[in-house]
Scaffold this motif. Structure first.
Motif, PDB file in Angstrom:
ATOM      1  N   GLU A   1       0.817  -1.211   0.000  1.00 13.08           N
ATOM      2  CA  GLU A   1       0.000   0.000   0.000  1.00 13.08           C
ATOM      3  C   GLU A   1       0.855   1.267   0.000  1.00 13.08           C
ATOM      4  O   GLU A   1       0.562   2.225  -0.694  1.00 13.08           O
TER       5      GLU A   1
ATOM      6  N   ALA B   1      -9.684  -4.094  -4.988  1.00 11.61           N
ATOM      7  CA  ALA B   1     -10.782  -3.170  -4.722  1.00 11.61           C
ATOM      8  C   ALA B   1     -12.081  -3.660  -5.348  1.00 11.61           C
ATOM      9  O   ALA B   1     -13.161  -3.495  -4.789  1.00 11.61           O
TER      10      ALA B   1
ATOM     11  N   GLU C   1      -4.587  -5.870   0.229  1.00  7.81           N
ATOM     12  CA  GLU C   1      -5.951  -6.254  -0.139  1.00  7.81           C
ATOM     13  C   GLU C   1      -6.027  -7.755  -0.279  1.00  7.81           C
ATOM     14  O   GLU C   1      -5.220  -8.376  -0.967  1.00  7.81           O
TER      15      GLU C   1
ATOM     16  N   VAL D   1      -2.756  -4.833  -4.803  1.00  8.21           N
ATOM     17  CA  VAL D   1      -2.216  -4.225  -3.575  1.00  8.21           C
ATOM     18  C   VAL D   1      -2.067  -5.332  -2.544  1.00  8.21           C
ATOM     19  O   VAL D   1      -3.009  -6.081  -2.284  1.00  8.21           O
TER      20      VAL D   1
ATOM     21  N   ASN E   1      -9.913   2.140  -6.805  1.00  3.61           N
ATOM     22  CA  ASN E   1      -9.351   2.551  -5.525  1.00  3.61           C
ATOM     23  C   ASN E   1      -9.607   4.016  -5.207  1.00  3.61           C
ATOM     24  O   ASN E   1     -10.036   4.353  -4.114  1.00  3.61           O
ATOM     25  N   GLN E   2      -9.319   4.872  -6.185  1.00  5.15           N
ATOM     26  CA  GLN E   2      -9.526   6.293  -5.965  1.00  5.15           C
ATOM     27  C   GLN E   2     -10.554   6.827  -6.947  1.00  5.15           C
ATOM     28  O   GLN E   2     -10.718   6.289  -8.031  1.00  5.15           O
TER      29      GLN E   2
ATOM     30  N   HIS F   1       1.957   2.210  -3.448  1.00  6.16           N
ATOM     31  CA  HIS F   1       0.885   2.277  -4.449  1.00  6.16           C
ATOM     32  C   HIS F   1       0.964   3.563  -5.278  1.00  6.16           C
ATOM     33  O   HIS F   1       0.913   3.551  -6.499  1.00  6.16           O
TER      34      HIS F   1
ATOM     35  N   THR G   1     -10.230   2.846 -12.523  1.00 10.60           N
ATOM     36  CA  THR G   1      -9.923   3.122 -11.125  1.00 10.60           C
ATOM     37  C   THR G   1     -11.062   2.662 -10.200  1.00 10.60           C
ATOM     38  O   THR G   1     -12.217   3.009 -10.404  1.00 10.60           O
TER      39      THR G   1
ATOM     40  N   ASP H   1      -6.819  -0.743 -11.550  1.00 13.43           N
ATOM     41  CA  ASP H   1      -6.328  -0.353 -10.220  1.00 13.43           C
ATOM     42  C   ASP H   1      -7.497  -0.353  -9.236  1.00 13.43           C
ATOM     43  O   ASP H   1      -8.260   0.585  -9.195  1.00 13.43           O
ATOM     44  N   SER H   2      -7.731  -1.337  -8.500  1.00 16.47           N
ATOM     45  CA  SER H   2      -7.009  -2.585  -8.454  1.00 16.47           C
ATOM     46  C   SER H   2      -8.012  -3.728  -8.377  1.00 16.47           C
ATOM     47  O   SER H   2      -9.180  -3.488  -8.082  1.00 16.47           O
TER      48      SER H   2
END
Lengths: 253, 266, 201
Positions: free
Chosen positions: C29, C143, C179, C176, C57-58, C32, C55, C139-140
């Motif tokens: 992490e 998630a 995760e 990640v 994750n974010q 990342h 995306t 990514d990812s």
């Protein structure tokens, strides 16, 4: 020598692939689903993509006025105003026709409905269409007063369509979350194929689906597709990803 | 029970009452319909309610709302009885209604005729360009009723012949609401409101509601006695005038509605 | 020290994703962000290549704020799987907002369509380049597993891999470390890179 089956492309690539090229030529296909499930878009895609290949089509609307229909079409890539202007795609409001015939537009007798069917057939012949859509037969039947009248009408519709040479899509509306394919349960008998636009729940979200329930004369699997209505590309299909949780849910139904 | 035969003499016009124009009835009612009253006239089939109503219509200042007969038919009948016809304000709902029905029916008859006249190409053209004209909603007859009974001159008699029509077109609650509104208007106007309704067809509950709403209830009945029919008018309810309740036999002759014998029920 | 690690990630990643059809990168992490920076560096190098960055994750909004220019590159399309589901309304020409991270089919459709559209746009452009490289970055996967069953993600992942292979698209998948459950999926890749806290395997 293999027999080459004559088909009518559906306007959706994935679906054509699944049904070895398209709907059987001249067949009547029931497109059924709840409101907002993409029935109308699917039919339009069928007509416009057909028109691009030189196959003339006609769309009979009963509930949506013309301007609304064309307005909804405007964003889609498959829509081409020129195809309407050149008469390759005809969109006809059946209510205007019935008004001209002097029919009550909200209530039909068996004779009224019969007269309307005759007209419909005459128009299709006159335009020499290869593709025909009636959206929706539920709305048509709604104007008939008794279940018996509806039965008679649907069978009459079936026989009229059978003698016509064009490939026909009929839309039929069912309440959401039901697993019936038609409101009156007889529409399915007059159709050679049924496409069911439904949805499945996945982690609380509804995923739109399309399933080929029956398609006479084509080897199809009953696999479900995930269906996406893109504001540009129209109806798109992709095989539905299944999980065991998901099968379980289907079993419950 | 007191039995009393009235002498056929013309009554003097009495303050606070609206005369029905039928002497004996006015006598029975001791001067006529008290002004501001809502009268429900319940008639059984064959009781000639429509003749009584027309006769009442020829006296005084009247707004006549007709649903079954046209204005001309009413006038014809009045002439036949040689009644003096005053200037009656007719609200002819029957004609509106009939013309609607006829239009619908004519349309139906001519589908095939139409079909043969219309050119397919034109039809396609129209069908793919126009807008369906919004289907004409069925006329709101209750709205006509309530509009035509508003803001009337004082002491006017309003006759509704009959409520049956409205009950066949609209739901009972809506009809009751409208009737209640007319009643209130009539009260302010100090007029007389006469509502005709066939007895025993709208359900007991509705009849009770109407009787409850009315200030007076008159009922016309036909009773078979041997080989002949006898007709009776009974005053079933008379708010604030208990002694006016009574029953009278009547016949219809060349001059119209004739009350014969009156029995008072105290 | 820090810089050399980033530098080496950058180098390893950019070479690996160019030569391999699919690359799985496992990252702790705390590295990342560095990895993203390295990937974005590769993405910016050649404006002829077409990239789709998924995306989970974010949010796209966060990426815009953190990496600025990258989100404005016309050859890079973002697919934000979480904003809509979180009720964040955002709009951008460079980003498609997926209604919900469970709508995996729609996600695939969107990715494939992006390549189709971009390719059409490129072939219409004047200075044509015959060999356009196409890339997907996820990514990812971990998630995605927050929102979906592992079984369905496995099917999703294999469908993405198969389709990409058929269309000659490179796939870069980020795993990640912290995760759970996703690490077995890394085996689907031709090349695996493991980023450690201070060095790369």
């Amino acid at each position: 020598m293999p027999i080459i089956k004559e088909v009518c492309s559906t306007g959706i690539e994935e679906l054509d692939m699944k049904m070895s090229g398209g709907y059987p030529l001249g067949s009547t296909v029931l497109v059924t689903g709840c409101s907002g499930s993409g029935k109308t878009t699917m039919c339009m895609q069928f007509l416009f993509n057909g028109a691009r290949k030189g196959e003339r089509g006609v769309f009979f609307t009963i509930t949506e006025p013309l301007f609304k229909l064309t307005k909804n079409l405007e964003g889609f890539a498959f829509y081409d105003k020129k195809l309407i202007e050149s008469g390759m795609v005809n969109i006809i409001d059946l209510r205007i026709i019935s008004e001209r015939l002097g029919l009550d537009t909200e209530k039909y007798t068996v004779e009224d409905a019969g007269a309307l069917l005759d007209i419909l057939k005459d128009i299709a012949d006159e335009l020499d269409v290869k593709r025909l859509v009636i959206d929706s037969i539920t709305a048509l039947c709604y104007r008939l007063q008794s279940p018996q009248m509806i039965r008679d009408f649907i069978f009459k519709l079936g026989t009229s369509l059978a003698v016509m040479k064009c490939t026909t899509l009929l839309t039929s509306e069912v309440p959401p979350q039901t697993f019936k394919f038609s409101q009156y349960e007889i529409e399915e008998f007059i159709s050679d194929g049924i496409l069911f636009l439904g949805d499945v729940k996945r982690k609380g979200d509804l995923i739109r689906t399309l399933q080929i329930i029956k398609m006479r004369g084509t080897a199809h699997s009953r696999t479900k597709f995930a269906l996406n209505i893109s504001t540009q590309r129209g109806i798109e299909l992709i095989p539905l990803l299944k999980s065991s949780e998901f099968e379980f849910e289907t079993l419950l139904k | 029970m007191v039995r009393e035969t009235l002498i056929d003499t013309t009554l003097q016009k009495k303050e606070g009452f609206i005369r029905t124009g039928i002497d004996k009835l006015d006598r029975l009612l001791e001067g006529g319909i008290p002004s501001g009253f809502t009268v429900v006239l319940l008639g059984s089939p064959g009781s000639s309610t429509e003749i009584l109503v027309k006769q009442i219509a020829t006296s005084g200042i009247v707004t006549y709302i007709t649903t079954e007969e046209t204005k001309d038919e009413i006038l014809d009948t009045m002439r036949r009885f040689n009644w003096q016809i005053p200037d009656i304000d007719f609200v002819d709902i029957s004609e509106k209604y009939y013309s609607n029905i006829l239009k619908g029916e004519q349309k139906r008859v001519s589908i095939y005729e139409q079909r043969s006249k219309l050119k397919l190409k034109e039809l396609i053209e129209i069908g793919s360009t126009g807008m369906p004209s919004t289907t004409t909603a069925t006329e709101d007859f209750l709205a006509i009723l309530s509009n035509r009974t508003k803001n009337l001159a004082p002491n006017r008699t309003i006759i509704i012949n009959s409520l049956d029509f409205f009950l066949s077109q609209c739901n009972q609650d809506d009809v009751l609401k409208t009737v209640y509104a007319i009643k209130v208007n009539n009260l302010k106007n100090k007029g007389a409101l006469l509502i005709v309704m066939t007895k025993g067809v709208h359900g007991e509950l509705f009849e009770r509601k109407m009787e409850g709403l009315a200030d007076a209830v008159l009922e016309l009945d036909v009773i078979q006695k041997g080989s002949s029919f006898e007709r009776y008018l009974s005053v079933k309810k008379m708010r604030n005038y208990a002694k006016k309740i009574g029953i009278a036999r009547y016949v219809i002759d060349d001059s119209g509605f004739v009350l014969e014998m009156i029995e008072r029920i105290m | 020290m820090q810089d050399t690690v980033i530098e080496s990630i950058r180098e390893r990643v950019s070479v690996a994703i160019e030569v391999n059809q699919s690359v799985g990168i496992q990252v702790p992490e705390n590295r990342h962000k560095d990895l993203l920076e390295a990937i974005f560096h590769s993405m910016c190098r050649n404006t002829y290549d077409i990239w789709t960055f998924i995306t989970v994750n974010q949010t796209f909004d966060y990426l815009t704020k953190t990496f600025k220019e990258i989100t404005k590159q016309p050859n890079i399309k973002f697919i934000d799987c979480i904003s809509r589901a979180a009720g964040i309304s955002d709009n951008s020409n460079n980003c498609f907002f997926l209604e919900s991270p469970v709508m995996l089919e729609n996600l695939i459709l969107e990715v494939m369509n992006n390549f189709k559209n971009k390719k059409e746009a490129m072939s219409n452009a004047k200075n044509k380049k015959s060999d356009i490289d196409k890339y997907i970055v996820i990514d990812s996967l971990g998630a995605l597993l927050i929102y979906n069953d592992s079984e369905i993600i496995r099917k999703f992942y294999s469908l993405v891999m198969n389709r990409s292979r058929a269309e000659n698209i490179h796939v870069v998948s980020i795993f990640v470390e912290e995760e759970l459950n996703s690490n077995q999926l890394i085996q689907f890749n031709d090349k695996i890179i493991v980023v450690r806290d201070s060095f790369i395997d």
